[in-house]
Enzyme design. Structure first.
Site, short mmCIF file in Angstrom:
data_model
loop_
_atom_site.label_atom_id
_atom_site.label_comp_id
_atom_site.label_asym_id
_atom_site.label_seq_id
_atom_site.Cartn_x
_atom_site.Cartn_y
_atom_site.Cartn_z
NE ARG A 267 -19.90 -9.72 -34.70
CZ ARG A 267 -20.53 -10.56 -34.97
NH1 ARG A 267 -20.00 -11.70 -35.83
NH2 ARG A 267 -21.74 -10.79 -34.42
CD GLN A 278 -21.78 9.38 -33.02
OE1 GLN A 278 -22.97 9.59 -32.64
NE2 GLN A 278 -21.10 10.66 -33.53
CD GLN A 336 -21.80 -4.72 -23.41
OE1 GLN A 336 -21.69 -5.29 -22.51
NE2 GLN A 336 -23.32 -4.81 -24.03
CD GLU A 363 1.53 -5.39 -4.26
OE1 GLU A 363 1.92 -4.38 -4.07
OE2 GLU A 363 2.12 -6.35 -4.78
N GLY A 364 -3.62 -4.22 -0.75
CA GLY A 364 -4.53 -3.18 -0.19
C GLY A 364 -5.71 -3.19 -1.21
N1 CAA Z 1 5.25 4.34 5.77
C1 CAA Z 1 6.03 4.49 6.94
N2 CAA Z 1 5.42 4.33 8.14
C2 CAA Z 1 3.72 3.94 8.09
C3 CAA Z 1 3.34 4.24 6.79
C4 CAA Z 1 4.02 4.28 5.59
N3 CAA Z 1 3.38 4.24 4.31
N4 CAA Z 1 1.94 3.94 6.90
C5 CAA Z 1 1.72 3.89 8.39
N5 CAA Z 1 2.80 4.03 8.76
C6 CAA Z 1 3.10 3.98 10.46
C7 CAA Z 1 2.50 4.93 11.18
O1 CAA Z 1 3.14 6.31 11.04
C8 CAA Z 1 2.27 4.27 12.43
O2 CAA Z 1 3.35 4.73 13.03
P1 CAA Z 1 3.31 4.97 14.81
O3 CAA Z 1 2.84 3.87 15.35
O4 CAA Z 1 4.98 4.92 14.99
O5 CAA Z 1 2.48 6.15 14.86
C9 CAA Z 1 2.18 2.99 12.21
O6 CAA Z 1 2.87 2.80 11.03
C10 CAA Z 1 0.45 2.35 12.25
O7 CAA Z 1 -0.14 3.07 11.00
P2 CAA Z 1 -1.54 3.47 11.27
O8 CAA Z 1 -2.10 4.13 12.54
O9 CAA Z 1 -1.90 4.43 9.85
O10 CAA Z 1 -1.95 1.85 10.97
P3 CAA Z 1 -3.44 1.24 10.68
O11 CAA Z 1 -3.57 0.11 11.46
O12 CAA Z 1 -4.45 2.35 10.87
O13 CAA Z 1 -3.48 0.64 9.25
C11 CAA Z 1 -3.52 0.61 6.96
C12 CAA Z 1 -2.82 1.44 8.04
C13 CAA Z 1 -3.01 1.77 5.68
C14 CAA Z 1 -4.91 0.40 6.93
C15 CAA Z 1 -2.54 -0.68 6.71
O14 CAA Z 1 -3.07 -1.61 7.54
C16 CAA Z 1 -2.66 -1.08 5.13
O15 CAA Z 1 -2.12 -0.74 4.25
N6 CAA Z 1 -3.64 -2.26 4.81
C17 CAA Z 1 -3.80 -2.92 3.73
C18 CAA Z 1 -2.57 -4.20 3.89
C19 CAA Z 1 -2.38 -4.46 2.47
O16 CAA Z 1 -1.94 -3.87 1.58
N7 CAA Z 1 -2.09 -6.03 2.28
C20 CAA Z 1 -1.85 -6.66 1.12
C21 CAA Z 1 -0.66 -7.53 1.40
S1 CAA Z 1 0.05 -7.85 0.05
C22 CAA Z 1 -0.53 -8.71 -0.99
O17 CAA Z 1 -1.78 -8.43 -1.56
C23 CAA Z 1 0.19 -9.87 -1.32
C24 CAA Z 1 0.38 -10.38 -2.63
O18 CAA Z 1 0.81 -11.21 -2.61
C25 CAA Z 1 0.22 -9.69 -3.74
#
Ligand code: CAA
Length: 387
Positions: A267, A278, A336, A363-364
């Protein structure tokens, strides 16, 4: 630079790059415009062995790990982030089987997957349970040798094209996330239905669909692990798959940087290529530095996860967070640099900016990644103090 990749990893990278350049790039704009999922590409990827890469050798795969998934996602995403998902989101769908299924389930599902005979999808998200994945309401009730599933999953990548779905559903809602269980559900099980297909801003070469379970009958032998382990299966799965999203973001960012450099060299304004200004040089330098930093973190995370280390959630979240923010920044800066042309659909750059956005969301969300990172930091500090 070869980033300390092994010979096998370099060979995989070069193979995926060649196929991406020859087969994906030429049709990426058309697939995006028409919102088409390409079965032809799935066949090409299957024939090239992409689906077998992460499957253990004893089930017919190559026995490779997250690093190799990362390499494939990055290379494919340079050409088209939407197309990447027929490999990367399929890996997300099959990871629960690889990580947590029993031998009989693995023998039933993994060999055909390794050959690319079907692709997979992961069903966690629901209308009322996005970031708060523990609040899902899809029910699974045992009835003899079967579970009966009822509920709706939304935003399911590969929905409608996948044959096998790993589904998280509540077997005991009174226990919250400890009452969730994971199931392998086939699209030909009675009561499995496809709902609304989404019309998306980006990644338009992938399908995103609602999946409805209407008295869907799933054999008890398709329960992954034990009842109540489903939430942990889902979290462990996401720990492994988030670097794949990070790599997709990295590929998008690298693709945008490459296009921006080429454009800036061609360009001419004020009587010279804008690459000699720059202001443009500083932008390109920042973009390239961010891309390299993202790559370094993504590869380090993938290697750490493959080392079978414990507590990989933090680094997995970090690489997804960082690489997706870089992808958004770099693609925005690339648009941009293209100026007014960058905003037009005639040029390939605006697609990359649209594709980048989802990597900060799925995926979160990146807010959830920050939560995962912060909780882990606090846990580590508490453990240090206690120990
Ligand atoms: N590995 C193993 N166990 C785990 C863990 C991990 N990484 N993270 C949490 N746990 C366990 C905890 O130890 C806990 O166990 P206990 O009940 O025995 O104590 C249990 O899981 C609950 O954990 P939290 O209390 O931390 O759970 P929370 O309700 O506070 O939520 C969160 C945690 C990280 C917010 C979770 O809900 C999360 O990851 N949310 C985002 C969801 C997500 O990523 N969705 C995307 C879907 S896939 C997608 O996008 C689809 C697609 O098609 C591309």
């Amino acid at each position: 630079m070869d980033y300390f990749l092994t010979e096998e990893q370099i060979a995989l990278r070069d193979l995926v790059r060649k196929i991406a350049d020859e087969k994906v790039r030429p049709i990426a704009a058309q697939l995006d415009r028409e919102g088409t999922f390409s079965w032809e590409l799935v066949k090409i990827f299957a024939d090239a062995g992409f689906y077998g890469v992460i499957i253990p050798e004893e089930y017919g795969g190559m026995g490779q790990g997250v690093m190799e998934l990362t390499i494939m996602s990055e290379e494919l995403a340079k050409a088209c982030a939407g197309v990447t998902l027929c490999v990367a989101a399929s890996a997300l769908g099959i990871f629960p089987v690889i990580i947590s299924a029993n031998d009989e389930q693995k023998s039933r599902y993994l060999p055909d997957y390794a050959e690319g005979k079907y692709i997979a999808a992961f069903c966690l998200t629901e209308p009322e349970a996005g970031s708060d994945a523990g609040s899902i309401s899809t029910r699974a009730v045992r009835d003899g040798d079967e579970y009966v599933l009822n509920g709706t999953k939304i935003f399911i990548t590969n929905g409608g094209v996948a044959k096998v779905y790993t589904v998280i559903a509540m077997t005991d809602p009174s226990k919250g996330s400890r009452g969730a269980s994971a199931f392998i559900v086939q699209d030909d099980f009675p009561g499995f239905k496809l709902g609304k297909e989404e019309d998306k801003m980006g990644i338009r070469a992938s399908t995103t669909r609602e999946i409805v379970f209407d008295d869907c009958r799933v054999p008890v032998k398709n329960l992954i692990g034990r009842e109540g382990e489903g939430f942990k299966v889902a979290m462990r799965t996401l720990d492994k798959s988030r670097p794949g999203v990070a790599a997709q973001a990295l590929g998008i960012a690298q693709g945008a940087l490459d296009l921006a450099i080429d454009y800036a060299r061609q360009r001419v304004q004020f009587g010279q290529p804008i690459a000699s200004l720059q202001g443009i040089q500083f932008m390109l330098a920042d973009m390239a530095t961010q891309v390299e930093a993202a790559r370094t973190l993504v590869y380090a995370a993938a290697r750490f996860i493959d080392s079978d280390a414990k507590n990989v959630g933090k680094i997995s979240a970090m690489c997804k967070l960082y690489a997706s923010d870089v992808a958004m920044k770099v693609t925005t800066d690339a648009v941009q640099i293209f100026g007014g042309y960058g905003y037009m659909r005639d040029y390939p750059i605006e697609k990359l900016m649209r594709d980048a956005k989802i990597t900060q969301i799925y995926e979160g969300t990146n807010q959830i990644q920050r939560m995962v990172i912060a909780r882990s930091l606090i846990r580590e500090a508490a453990a240090k103090r206690a120990g």
